[in-house]
Design a protein around this motif. Structure first.
Motif, PDB file in Angstrom:
ATOM      1  N   ASN A  10     -18.704  -6.108 -12.168  1.00  0.00           N
ATOM      2  CA  ASN A  10     -19.905  -5.507 -11.588  1.00  0.00           C
ATOM      3  C   ASN A  10     -20.429  -6.330 -10.418  1.00  0.00           C
ATOM      4  N   LYS A  11     -20.409  -7.650 -10.549  1.00  0.00           N
ATOM      5  CA  LYS A  11     -20.841  -8.512  -9.447  1.00  0.00           C
ATOM      6  C   LYS A  11     -19.909  -8.358  -8.250  1.00  0.00           C
ATOM      7  N   MET A  12     -18.605  -8.210  -8.504  1.00  0.00           N
ATOM      8  CA  MET A  12     -17.645  -8.015  -7.428  1.00  0.00           C
ATOM      9  C   MET A  12     -17.941  -6.720  -6.687  1.00  0.00           C
ATOM     10  N   TYR A  13     -18.260  -5.657  -7.418  1.00  0.00           N
ATOM     11  CA  TYR A  13     -18.567  -4.380  -6.778  1.00  0.00           C
ATOM     12  C   TYR A  13     -19.869  -4.444  -5.990  1.00  0.00           C
ATOM     13  N   GLU A  14     -20.856  -5.171  -6.499  1.00  0.00           N
ATOM     14  CA  GLU A  14     -22.100  -5.341  -5.746  1.00  0.00           C
ATOM     15  C   GLU A  14     -21.843  -6.076  -4.436  1.00  0.00           C
ATOM     16  N   LEU A  15     -21.042  -7.117  -4.487  1.00  0.00           N
ATOM     17  CA  LEU A  15     -20.689  -7.863  -3.281  1.00  0.00           C
ATOM     18  C   LEU A  15     -19.901  -6.984  -2.322  1.00  0.00           C
ATOM     19  N   HIS A  16     -18.990  -6.192  -2.856  1.00  0.00           N
ATOM     20  CA  HIS A  16     -18.184  -5.281  -2.046  1.00  0.00           C
ATOM     21  C   HIS A  16     -19.080  -4.260  -1.341  1.00  0.00           C
ATOM     22  N   LEU A  17     -20.027  -3.689  -2.055  1.00  0.00           N
ATOM     23  CA  LEU A  17     -20.941  -2.709  -1.471  1.00  0.00           C
ATOM     24  C   LEU A  17     -21.797  -3.351  -0.388  1.00  0.00           C
ATOM     25  N   PHE A  18     -22.279  -4.568  -0.620  1.00  0.00           N
ATOM     26  CA  PHE A  18     -23.057  -5.281   0.390  1.00  0.00           C
ATOM     27  C   PHE A  18     -22.221  -5.508   1.641  1.00  0.00           C
ATOM     28  N   THR A  19     -20.962  -5.895   1.472  1.00  0.00           N
ATOM     29  CA  THR A  19     -20.078  -6.131   2.604  1.00  0.00           C
ATOM     30  C   THR A  19     -19.851  -4.854   3.394  1.00  0.00           C
ATOM     31  N   VAL A  20     -19.659  -3.741   2.714  1.00  0.00           N
ATOM     32  CA  VAL A  20     -19.460  -2.469   3.397  1.00  0.00           C
ATOM     33  C   VAL A  20     -20.698  -2.104   4.206  1.00  0.00           C
ATOM     34  N   LYS A  21     -21.880  -2.244   3.619  1.00  0.00           N
ATOM     35  CA  LYS A  21     -23.117  -1.942   4.343  1.00  0.00           C
ATOM     36  C   LYS A  21     -23.263  -2.851   5.561  1.00  0.00           C
ATOM     37  N   LEU A  22     -22.964  -4.115   5.377  1.00  0.00           N
ATOM     38  CA  LEU A  22     -23.064  -5.074   6.469  1.00  0.00           C
ATOM     39  C   LEU A  22     -22.101  -4.733   7.593  1.00  0.00           C
ATOM     40  N   LEU A  23     -20.868  -4.374   7.245  1.00  0.00           N
ATOM     41  CA  LEU A  23     -19.874  -4.046   8.267  1.00  0.00           C
ATOM     42  C   LEU A  23     -20.267  -2.813   9.069  1.00  0.00           C
ATOM     43  N   VAL A  24     -20.732  -1.780   8.396  1.00  0.00           N
ATOM     44  CA  VAL A  24     -21.128  -0.563   9.107  1.00  0.00           C
ATOM     45  C   VAL A  24     -22.314  -0.854  10.018  1.00  0.00           C
ATOM     46  N   THR A  25     -23.294  -1.589   9.520  1.00  0.00           N
ATOM     47  CA  THR A  25     -24.465  -1.917  10.332  1.00  0.00           C
ATOM     48  C   THR A  25     -24.082  -2.802  11.509  1.00  0.00           C
ATOM     49  N   PHE A  26     -23.275  -3.810  11.252  1.00  0.00           N
ATOM     50  CA  PHE A  26     -22.868  -4.753  12.296  1.00  0.00           C
ATOM     51  C   PHE A  26     -22.052  -4.040  13.373  1.00  0.00           C
ATOM     52  N   SER A  27     -21.087  -3.229  12.983  1.00  0.00           N
ATOM     53  CA  SER A  27     -20.230  -2.546  13.951  1.00  0.00           C
ATOM     54  C   SER A  27     -21.005  -1.532  14.769  1.00  0.00           C
ATOM     55  N   SER A  28     -21.827  -0.731  14.119  1.00  0.00           N
ATOM     56  CA  SER A  28     -22.586   0.272  14.867  1.00  0.00           C
ATOM     57  C   SER A  28     -23.616  -0.393  15.772  1.00  0.00           C
ATOM     58  N   SER A  29     -24.200  -1.496  15.350  1.00  0.00           N
ATOM     59  CA  SER A  29     -25.145  -2.221  16.202  1.00  0.00           C
ATOM     60  C   SER A  29     -24.447  -2.800  17.427  1.00  0.00           C
ATOM     61  N   ALA A  30     -23.252  -3.313  17.243  1.00  0.00           N
ATOM     62  CA  ALA A  30     -22.492  -3.847  18.374  1.00  0.00           C
ATOM     63  C   ALA A  30     -22.163  -2.745  19.375  1.00  0.00           C
ATOM     64  N   LEU A  31     -21.819  -1.576  18.867  1.00  0.00           N
ATOM     65  CA  LEU A  31     -21.503  -0.447  19.736  1.00  0.00           C
ATOM     66  C   LEU A  31     -22.745  -0.016  20.520  1.00  0.00           C
ATOM     67  N   VAL A  32     -23.866   0.119  19.853  1.00  0.00           N
ATOM     68  CA  VAL A  32     -25.107   0.525  20.519  1.00  0.00           C
ATOM     69  C   VAL A  32     -25.556  -0.542  21.515  1.00  0.00           C
ATOM     70  N   PHE A  33     -25.457  -1.807  21.138  1.00  0.00           N
ATOM     71  CA  PHE A  33     -25.837  -2.895  22.039  1.00  0.00           C
ATOM     72  C   PHE A  33     -25.001  -2.860  23.307  1.00  0.00           C
ATOM     73  N   SER A  34     -23.701  -2.680  23.161  1.00  0.00           N
ATOM     74  CA  SER A  34     -22.834  -2.721  24.340  1.00  0.00           C
ATOM     75  C   SER A  34     -23.056  -1.513  25.252  1.00  0.00           C
ATOM     76  N   ILE A  35     -23.347  -0.365  24.678  1.00  0.00           N
ATOM     77  CA  ILE A  35     -23.644   0.807  25.501  1.00  0.00           C
ATOM     78  C   ILE A  35     -24.985   0.613  26.219  1.00  0.00           C
ATOM     79  N   GLY A  36     -25.968   0.098  25.518  1.00  0.00           N
ATOM     80  CA  GLY A  36     -27.256  -0.183  26.145  1.00  0.00           C
ATOM     81  C   GLY A  36     -27.164  -1.269  27.195  1.00  0.00           C
TER      82      GLY A  36
END
Length: 130
Positions: A10-36
């Motif tokens: 369960n702890k592994m899945y919580e960490l996995h879910l956090f990583t997925v959220k972080l990756l999506v946020t980080f990648s989309s933020s980088a894309l928006v930052f670079s376009i701006g």
């Protein structure tokens, strides 16, 4: 499975879910930052490194796609767990273990792609705003 294995899984899945959220946020933020960032260039003139920026964008999109594919595999994995429980089989078998491995590989590749893309976007910013 004993209680300790269930707790750790369960702890592994919580960490996995956090990583997925972080990756999506980080990648989309980088894309928006670079376009701006392009709107800050004087007279819309890019002096150098457009290939670096485009390659960075491609890697950001690849990162997001890998996360989405990993999420779909995770949904399928959850369905397999449920079917194994209903059929009174062991929750984790060879198939579910292989899918877990593929999901982790996808997330690691997504993280690497995201990191490289951000570095390339920062190189582009350095070349054009210095």
């Amino acid at each position: 499975m004993n209680d300790k294995e269930i707790f750790l899984r369960n702890k592994m899945y919580e960490l996995h879910l956090f990583t997925v959220k972080l990756l999506v946020t980080f990648s989309s933020s980088a894309l928006v930052f670079s376009i701006g960032m392009l709107s800050l260039l004087k007279e819309n003139h890019i002096t150098s490194g457009i290939c670096i920026l485009v390659f960075g964008w491609i890697l950001v999109l690849i990162s997001i796609i890998l996360v989405v594919v990993g999420l779909f595999l995770g949904l399928e994995l959850t369905y397999n767990y449920y079917n194994n429980i209903v059929k009174t089989k062991p929750e984790i078998d060879g198939s579910t273990s292989n899918k877990e491995g593929r999901i982790h590989t996808l997330i690691i590749l997504s993280a690497l792609s995201s990191i490289v893309s951000v570095v390339l976007i920062l190189i582009f910013a350095y070349l054009n705003f210095l």
